[in-house]
Write an enzyme that holds these catalytic residues in place. Structure first.
Site, PDB file in Angstrom:
ATOM      1  N   TYR A 147      31.759  13.396  -0.708  1.00 44.16           N
ATOM      2  CA  TYR A 147      32.415  13.238  -2.009  1.00 44.16           C
ATOM      3  C   TYR A 147      33.589  14.211  -2.074  1.00 44.16           C
ATOM      4  O   TYR A 147      34.304  14.380  -1.100  1.00 44.16           O
ATOM      5  CB  TYR A 147      31.394  13.416  -3.147  1.00 44.16           C
ATOM      6  CG  TYR A 147      31.879  12.748  -4.414  1.00 44.16           C
ATOM      7  CD1 TYR A 147      32.139  11.379  -4.429  1.00 44.16           C
ATOM      8  CD2 TYR A 147      32.114  13.466  -5.571  1.00 44.16           C
ATOM      9  CE1 TYR A 147      32.628  10.752  -5.563  1.00 44.16           C
ATOM     10  CE2 TYR A 147      32.598  12.842  -6.721  1.00 44.16           C
ATOM     11  CZ  TYR A 147      32.850  11.484  -6.702  1.00 44.16           C
ATOM     12  OH  TYR A 147      33.339  10.857  -7.817  1.00 44.16           O
ATOM     13  N   ARG A 152      42.594   5.784 -12.105  1.00 45.58           N
ATOM     14  CA  ARG A 152      42.733   7.237 -12.231  1.00 45.58           C
ATOM     15  C   ARG A 152      41.741   7.908 -11.293  1.00 45.58           C
ATOM     16  O   ARG A 152      40.786   8.533 -11.718  1.00 45.58           O
ATOM     17  CB  ARG A 152      42.490   7.677 -13.677  1.00 45.58           C
ATOM     18  CG  ARG A 152      42.975   9.080 -13.985  1.00 45.58           C
ATOM     19  CD  ARG A 152      42.243   9.670 -15.160  1.00 45.58           C
ATOM     20  NE  ARG A 152      40.825   9.823 -14.915  1.00 45.58           N
ATOM     21  CZ  ARG A 152      40.273  10.877 -14.319  1.00 45.58           C
ATOM     22  NH1 ARG A 152      41.012  11.874 -13.892  1.00 45.58           N
ATOM     23  NH2 ARG A 152      38.962  10.938 -14.128  1.00 45.58           N
ATOM     24  N   LYS A 192      29.730   8.344  -5.019  1.00 46.88           N
ATOM     25  CA  LYS A 192      28.964   8.816  -6.166  1.00 46.88           C
ATOM     26  C   LYS A 192      27.524   8.327  -6.091  1.00 46.88           C
ATOM     27  O   LYS A 192      26.585   9.086  -6.352  1.00 46.88           O
ATOM     28  CB  LYS A 192      29.629   8.350  -7.456  1.00 46.88           C
ATOM     29  CG  LYS A 192      29.145   9.069  -8.675  1.00 46.88           C
ATOM     30  CD  LYS A 192      30.299   9.384  -9.614  1.00 46.88           C
ATOM     31  CE  LYS A 192      30.549  10.848  -9.748  1.00 46.88           C
ATOM     32  NZ  LYS A 192      31.658  11.189 -10.631  1.00 46.88           N
ATOM     33  N   GLU A 228      33.712   4.815 -14.076  1.00 43.51           N
ATOM     34  CA  GLU A 228      34.218   5.904 -13.250  1.00 43.51           C
ATOM     35  C   GLU A 228      35.719   5.752 -12.989  1.00 43.51           C
ATOM     36  O   GLU A 228      36.186   4.708 -12.520  1.00 43.51           O
ATOM     37  CB  GLU A 228      33.476   5.918 -11.904  1.00 43.51           C
ATOM     38  CG  GLU A 228      33.825   7.077 -11.002  1.00 43.51           C
ATOM     39  CD  GLU A 228      33.303   8.404 -11.516  1.00 43.51           C
ATOM     40  OE1 GLU A 228      33.904   9.439 -11.181  1.00 43.51           O
ATOM     41  OE2 GLU A 228      32.291   8.414 -12.226  1.00 43.51           O
ATOM     42  N   ASP A 229      36.464   6.792 -13.314  1.00 42.05           N
ATOM     43  CA  ASP A 229      37.885   6.901 -12.968  1.00 42.05           C
ATOM     44  C   ASP A 229      38.739   5.770 -13.547  1.00 42.05           C
ATOM     45  O   ASP A 229      39.624   5.221 -12.873  1.00 42.05           O
ATOM     46  CB  ASP A 229      38.062   7.000 -11.451  1.00 42.05           C
ATOM     47  CG  ASP A 229      37.656   8.375 -10.936  1.00 42.05           C
ATOM     48  OD1 ASP A 229      37.363   9.249 -11.760  1.00 42.05           O
ATOM     49  OD2 ASP A 229      37.627   8.574  -9.709  1.00 42.05           O
ATOM     50  N   ASP A 287      31.063   8.973 -16.692  1.00 43.92           N
ATOM     51  CA  ASP A 287      30.854  10.293 -16.101  1.00 43.92           C
ATOM     52  C   ASP A 287      32.055  11.199 -16.279  1.00 43.92           C
ATOM     53  O   ASP A 287      31.906  12.410 -16.457  1.00 43.92           O
ATOM     54  CB  ASP A 287      30.516  10.148 -14.616  1.00 43.92           C
ATOM     55  CG  ASP A 287      30.142  11.475 -13.994  1.00 43.92           C
ATOM     56  OD1 ASP A 287      29.214  12.131 -14.509  1.00 43.92           O
ATOM     57  OD2 ASP A 287      30.785  11.889 -13.011  1.00 43.92           O
ATOM     58  N   ASP A 288      33.268  10.643 -16.252  1.00 47.37           N
ATOM     59  CA  ASP A 288      34.466  11.472 -16.429  1.00 47.37           C
ATOM     60  C   ASP A 288      34.521  12.085 -17.821  1.00 47.37           C
ATOM     61  O   ASP A 288      35.095  13.151 -18.012  1.00 47.37           O
ATOM     62  CB  ASP A 288      35.728  10.637 -16.197  1.00 47.37           C
ATOM     63  CG  ASP A 288      35.770  10.054 -14.803  1.00 47.37           C
ATOM     64  OD1 ASP A 288      35.652  10.816 -13.841  1.00 47.37           O
ATOM     65  OD2 ASP A 288      35.892   8.824 -14.686  1.00 47.37           O
ATOM     66  N   ASN A 324      40.365  17.965 -10.017  1.00 44.90           N
ATOM     67  CA  ASN A 324      40.080  17.574  -8.641  1.00 44.90           C
ATOM     68  C   ASN A 324      41.214  16.711  -8.104  1.00 44.90           C
ATOM     69  O   ASN A 324      41.922  16.061  -8.881  1.00 44.90           O
ATOM     70  CB  ASN A 324      38.779  16.738  -8.600  1.00 44.90           C
ATOM     71  CG  ASN A 324      37.545  17.606  -8.557  1.00 44.90           C
ATOM     72  OD1 ASN A 324      37.491  18.570  -7.822  1.00 44.90           O
ATOM     73  ND2 ASN A 324      36.563  17.237  -9.350  1.00 44.90           N
TER      74      ASN A 324
END
Length: 538
Positions: free
Chosen positions: A92, A145, A163, A234-235, A257-258, A397
């Protein structure tokens, strides 16, 4: 040659490679298809460690592990779980960022589902092609993203794959119940649109009503096929992430999660940091650099946690201050999105982050800007002037996007910073002391949430569950770790840390009446007995 036997060696969930015994080889029709000497799982793990040691680039190690996952899933997880602190950065962050950028150039084997916009109206058919009927966890991205790297289109599939690997490796969610999905709604990245090797659809991103109709079809079709599944977003870009979460969070078992995972790991860091700095949560002021969905998610969860210790939600929100590229979020700004407005303050404009520190005197700063080096020497020194032990969290990140390095934070604060970052940094020597930087990685939260949801068959995911998870993680940081500046449990102990947090969250799920299963007499035993462990099974 037995065709069935040969296919067995190509099935990653049943394949044991050289660990098949002589009797198994004869009965399964694979005798002669492998070297004659049978080995153990532990010796196979040792062989993989040896292969990896001969590789010098992390991306090449990532590829070796990806190939291993595609051919022998048990060995893959046994390898990762043999040394999680070493392998998490390889499967990851930060390595997955480079893997995503190069995904179309290094593509090996199919994994997960790709649902393109051109299949709108037929998503039920495509989802029906997945060979597993019982899916409990879905991680889905539209690739817009990816980490701090931006729009990677279909190349973002590396994130759901990585993930979900950590759901299993760090908390024991059975891998066969996990499904990575990429929604290919196009890309606005000209590099990929012009690349002949790009594997996604070649058009600009679908927007507006068409986009949200596509999301609705996806959710409906997915939950029809997998009614017990929890869906993790996610993202996604924040202008899509926030309304998607708002639309579905009270309708299905889902979370982002973000927004929520990042919030919980940051809250866990604050809880643990208070053991060093002193004081109580409602006394803290947190200044955020960046005002997207991640920062508003963190600010919102910290505010909710503050209300559990006596503040009203209004009092709590004004202790979480947001600053973005256009300055302080103030009530008179006309460029704020709806999700930002609850954190706008009644204050004169403030144009620089250092001036915001001097105006609000925060005890902590949190970087979620995805812009490197914005926690400058001037910023760290300003925090150190007003705090004996300033809390410095550059969470962006991958490593290349971090607002500052660990070495910079410790040196510029003269060793007084309480530091955690989104990506890993090596230990830092400063004036005779060794500091071990903590990594405020969502891996402390989302695998535990996943295990709790799986073990309870939860109907919904609530913010209270994330507060519980944050507390559970912070409570596991011992005095020896705090002395070194480490405010998260060692990643070498991630499986136990996740298990303890999962038990706490599962208790909440049962007590809130959100479980589909009856509460067992011993929740802890139930969680531990439900967890996947890599072993060859007859």
């Amino acid at each position: 040659m037995s065709e069935t036997g040969y296919r067995l060696l190509r099935d990653p969930r049943r394949n044991r490679g050289t660990a098949f015994g002589a009797d198994q080889r004869r009965s399964l029709g694979i005798e002669g298809l492998l070297p004659p000497h049978s080995t153990t799982l532990s010796s196979q793990v040792a062989r993989i460690h040896g292969e990896l040691s001969n590789l010098h680039e992390d991306i090449n190690k990532y590829l070796l592990l990806s190939d291993l996952q595609a051919r022998n899933e048990t060995l893959y997880y046994a390898t990762i779980m043999s040394d999680p602190a070493h392998f998490m950065p390889l499967v990851y962050t930060p390595t997955v960022g480079e893997a995503c950028q190069k995904f179309d150039h290094i593509f090996r084997a199919a994994r997960g589902l790709y649902l393109p916009y051109s299949a709108k109206g037929r998503l039920r058919e495509l989802i029906g092609n997945w060979p597993v009927d019982d899916v409990r966890f879905i991680v889905v991205t539209d690739g817009e993203r990816i980490l701090g790297l931006g729009d990677l289109g279909v190349n973002g599939m590396g994130i759901p794959i990585g993930k979900l690997a950590l759901y299993t490796a760090c908390a024991g969610v059975p891998p066969e119940l996990c499904l990575p999905i990429t929604l290919d709604v196009g890309t606005n990245n000209p590099t990929y649109l012009d690349d002949p090797l790009y594997l996604g659809e070649r058009h600009e991103r679908v927007r507006g009503e068409d986009y949200h109709d596509f999301i609705e079809e996806f959710v409906t079709a997915t939950l029809e096929r997998f009614p017990l599944a929890c869906m993790q977003w996610e993202d996604f870009a924040n202008f899509n992430a926030v309304p998607i979460l708002a639309k579905y969070r009270d309708r299905i078992c889902t979370y982002n999660d973000d927004i929520q995972g990042t919030a919980a790991v940051a809250l866990a860091g604050i809880y643990a940091a208070l053991h060093i700095t002193g004081g109580k949560l409602p006394e803290q002021k947190v200044l955020f650099l960046g005002a997207g969905s991640a920062s508003t998610g963190i600010a919102g969860l910290i505010a909710q946690a503050m209300t559990k210790e006596g503040l009203s939600i209004e009092e709590a929100r004004v202790r979480n201050i947001l600053f973005d590229v256009n300055g302080l979020l103030t009530k008179d700004r006309e460029d704020l999105a709806d999700f930002q407005k609850p954190f706008a303050v009644d204050h004169a404009p403030v144009e620089t982050f250092v001036d915001a520190i001097r105006a609000f005197r925060p005890t902590a700063i949190v970087g979620v800007s995805t812009v490197p080096k914005l926690f400058s020497q001037q910023v760290i020194e300003a925090m150190s002037e007003i705090n004996e032990r300033p809390i410095i969290f550059p969470y962006s990140n991958p490593t290349s996007r971090s607002e500052c390095t660990a070495e910079e934070a410790y040196r510029w604060s003269k060793g007084q910073a309480v530091f955690a970052s989104g990506s890993p940094f090596d230990p830092v020597e400063y004036e005779g002391r060794t500091f071990v930087p903590g990594q405020g990685n969502n891996v402390y939260i989302f695998p535990a949430m996943g295990m709790a949801i799986y073990a309870t068959q939860a109907k919904r995911v609530t913010d209270d569950m994330f507060i519980t998870a944050a507390r559970a993680i912070a409570e596991q940081v011992d005095a020896a770790s705090l002395e070194k500046g480490l405010i998260y449990p060692p990643q070498s102990d991630i499986l136990e840390a996740s298990t303890v947090a999962a038990i706490k969250v599962a208790e909440d799920i049962f007590d809130q009446g959100l479980a589909r299963l009856p509460k067992p007499d011993d929740v802890a035993r139930h969680i531990r007995d439900s967890a996947y462990r890599p072993a060859y099974r007859d």
